[in-house]
Design a protein around this motif. Sequence first.
Motif, PDB file in Angstrom:
ATOM      1  N   ALA A  78      76.838 -75.381 147.631  1.00 22.44           N
ATOM      2  CA  ALA A  78      76.559 -74.819 149.327  1.00 22.44           C
ATOM      3  C   ALA A  78      77.703 -75.256 149.894  1.00 22.44           C
ATOM      4  O   ALA A  78      78.195 -76.329 149.970  1.00 22.44           O
ATOM      5  CB  ALA A  78      75.121 -75.504 149.837  1.00 22.44           C
ATOM      6  N   ALA A  79      78.117 -74.244 150.997  1.00 19.74           N
ATOM      7  CA  ALA A  79      79.303 -74.647 151.756  1.00 19.74           C
ATOM      8  C   ALA A  79      78.965 -74.171 153.119  1.00 19.74           C
ATOM      9  O   ALA A  79      78.472 -72.993 153.543  1.00 19.74           O
ATOM     10  CB  ALA A  79      80.524 -73.835 151.496  1.00 19.74           C
ATOM     11  N   GLY A  80      79.113 -75.105 154.149  1.00 20.43           N
ATOM     12  CA  GLY A  80      78.397 -74.832 155.500  1.00 20.43           C
ATOM     13  C   GLY A  80      79.764 -74.814 156.481  1.00 20.43           C
ATOM     14  O   GLY A  80      80.765 -75.355 156.246  1.00 20.43           O
ATOM     15  N   TRP A  81      79.595 -73.764 157.596  1.00 23.69           N
ATOM     16  CA  TRP A  81      80.770 -73.777 158.654  1.00 23.69           C
ATOM     17  C   TRP A  81      80.421 -74.656 159.468  1.00 23.69           C
ATOM     18  O   TRP A  81      79.034 -75.026 160.007  1.00 23.69           O
ATOM     19  CB  TRP A  81      80.670 -72.383 159.004  1.00 23.69           C
ATOM     20  N   ASP A  84      65.822 -74.979 153.589  1.00 24.35           N
ATOM     21  CA  ASP A  84      65.221 -73.697 152.910  1.00 24.35           C
ATOM     22  C   ASP A  84      66.065 -72.637 153.442  1.00 24.35           C
ATOM     23  O   ASP A  84      66.706 -72.543 154.489  1.00 24.35           O
ATOM     24  CB  ASP A  84      63.666 -73.281 153.523  1.00 24.35           C
ATOM     25  N   TYR A  85      66.043 -71.344 152.575  1.00 25.37           N
ATOM     26  CA  TYR A  85      66.531 -70.165 153.046  1.00 25.37           C
ATOM     27  C   TYR A  85      65.714 -68.953 152.471  1.00 25.37           C
ATOM     28  O   TYR A  85      65.037 -69.283 151.468  1.00 25.37           O
ATOM     29  CB  TYR A  85      68.023 -69.929 152.774  1.00 25.37           C
ATOM     30  N   THR A  86      65.875 -67.772 153.045  1.00 25.84           N
ATOM     31  CA  THR A  86      65.083 -66.584 152.546  1.00 25.84           C
ATOM     32  C   THR A  86      65.751 -65.610 151.700  1.00 25.84           C
ATOM     33  O   THR A  86      66.850 -65.415 151.656  1.00 25.84           O
ATOM     34  CB  THR A  86      64.673 -65.480 153.779  1.00 25.84           C
ATOM     35  N   VAL A  87      65.251 -65.549 150.577  1.00 27.84           N
ATOM     36  CA  VAL A  87      65.797 -64.694 149.390  1.00 27.84           C
ATOM     37  C   VAL A  87      65.236 -63.444 149.348  1.00 27.84           C
ATOM     38  O   VAL A  87      63.861 -63.155 149.698  1.00 27.84           O
ATOM     39  CB  VAL A  87      66.002 -65.429 148.209  1.00 27.84           C
ATOM     40  N   ASN A 125      69.500 -77.191 161.150  1.00 26.88           N
ATOM     41  CA  ASN A 125      68.596 -75.982 161.415  1.00 26.88           C
ATOM     42  C   ASN A 125      69.572 -74.840 162.055  1.00 26.88           C
ATOM     43  O   ASN A 125      70.087 -75.199 162.934  1.00 26.88           O
ATOM     44  CB  ASN A 125      67.211 -76.240 162.009  1.00 26.88           C
ATOM     45  N   GLY A 126      69.402 -73.581 161.517  1.00 28.83           N
ATOM     46  CA  GLY A 126      70.246 -72.637 162.071  1.00 28.83           C
ATOM     47  C   GLY A 126      71.554 -72.267 161.824  1.00 28.83           C
ATOM     48  O   GLY A 126      72.296 -71.509 162.019  1.00 28.83           O
ATOM     49  N   GLN A 127      71.907 -73.257 161.006  1.00 30.84           N
ATOM     50  CA  GLN A 127      73.360 -73.202 160.466  1.00 30.84           C
ATOM     51  C   GLN A 127      73.672 -72.218 159.462  1.00 30.84           C
ATOM     52  O   GLN A 127      72.700 -72.036 158.669  1.00 30.84           O
ATOM     53  CB  GLN A 127      73.812 -74.600 160.109  1.00 30.84           C
ATOM     54  N   SER A 128      74.666 -71.395 159.052  1.00 33.29           N
ATOM     55  CA  SER A 128      74.919 -70.714 158.209  1.00 33.29           C
ATOM     56  C   SER A 128      75.388 -71.501 156.807  1.00 33.29           C
ATOM     57  O   SER A 128      76.444 -72.016 157.229  1.00 33.29           O
ATOM     58  CB  SER A 128      75.792 -69.395 158.569  1.00 33.29           C
ATOM     59  N   VAL A 129      74.952 -71.050 155.697  1.00 33.63           N
ATOM     60  CA  VAL A 129      75.463 -71.738 154.412  1.00 33.63           C
ATOM     61  C   VAL A 129      75.711 -70.678 153.684  1.00 33.63           C
ATOM     62  O   VAL A 129      74.979 -69.690 153.117  1.00 33.63           O
ATOM     63  CB  VAL A 129      74.368 -72.740 153.932  1.00 33.63           C
ATOM     64  N   LEU A 130      76.948 -70.718 152.915  1.00 32.89           N
ATOM     65  CA  LEU A 130      77.227 -70.013 151.682  1.00 32.89           C
ATOM     66  C   LEU A 130      76.770 -70.784 150.323  1.00 32.89           C
ATOM     67  O   LEU A 130      77.044 -71.667 150.069  1.00 32.89           O
ATOM     68  CB  LEU A 130      78.769 -69.762 151.478  1.00 32.89           C
ATOM     69  N   ILE A 141      69.845 -71.563 157.411  1.00 33.96           N
ATOM     70  CA  ILE A 141      69.026 -72.254 156.598  1.00 33.96           C
ATOM     71  C   ILE A 141      68.083 -72.773 158.033  1.00 33.96           C
ATOM     72  O   ILE A 141      68.196 -72.817 159.241  1.00 33.96           O
ATOM     73  CB  ILE A 141      69.733 -73.499 156.064  1.00 33.96           C
ATOM     74  N   SER A 142      66.878 -73.425 157.568  1.00 32.34           N
ATOM     75  CA  SER A 142      65.958 -74.019 158.272  1.00 32.34           C
ATOM     76  C   SER A 142      65.075 -74.816 157.394  1.00 32.34           C
ATOM     77  O   SER A 142      65.401 -75.242 156.319  1.00 32.34           O
ATOM     78  CB  SER A 142      64.818 -72.709 158.598  1.00 32.34           C
TER      79      SER A 142
END
Length: 105
Positions: A88-91, A71-74, A42-47, A62-63
């Motif tokens: 999906a690619a996370g940092w 989940d994420y908002t579009v 939760n709270g991570q940025s994902v490309l 993401i949440s």
Amino acid sequence: SVDQTLSCTCELGTPTVTVSVTGITRTGQTATATATAHGYANGQSVLMAGATQTEYNGTFVISNVTANTFDYTVTGSPVTPATGTITAAGWNTVTLERVFVEVLS
């Protein structure tokens, strides 16, 4: 004395954990991505990339994370489910903190 703390959580470099997304569905503005054992938090940025519907692509915080979904908002109203070869690619994130102290004499 005045004590102040400045804290910043940052994503560094390029994404480090890339996974295949097997599906994205949308309800309202919430997209739910399915990616088996993605390892995100939760709270991570994902490309997100590769969806034919461009609203699903981009960098999102993401949440509602489970072992296999997040989940994420579009924006807009893209077709659901999403189509394309989606990844999906996370940092990795790092929290930087600095404490400022002013001493008055």
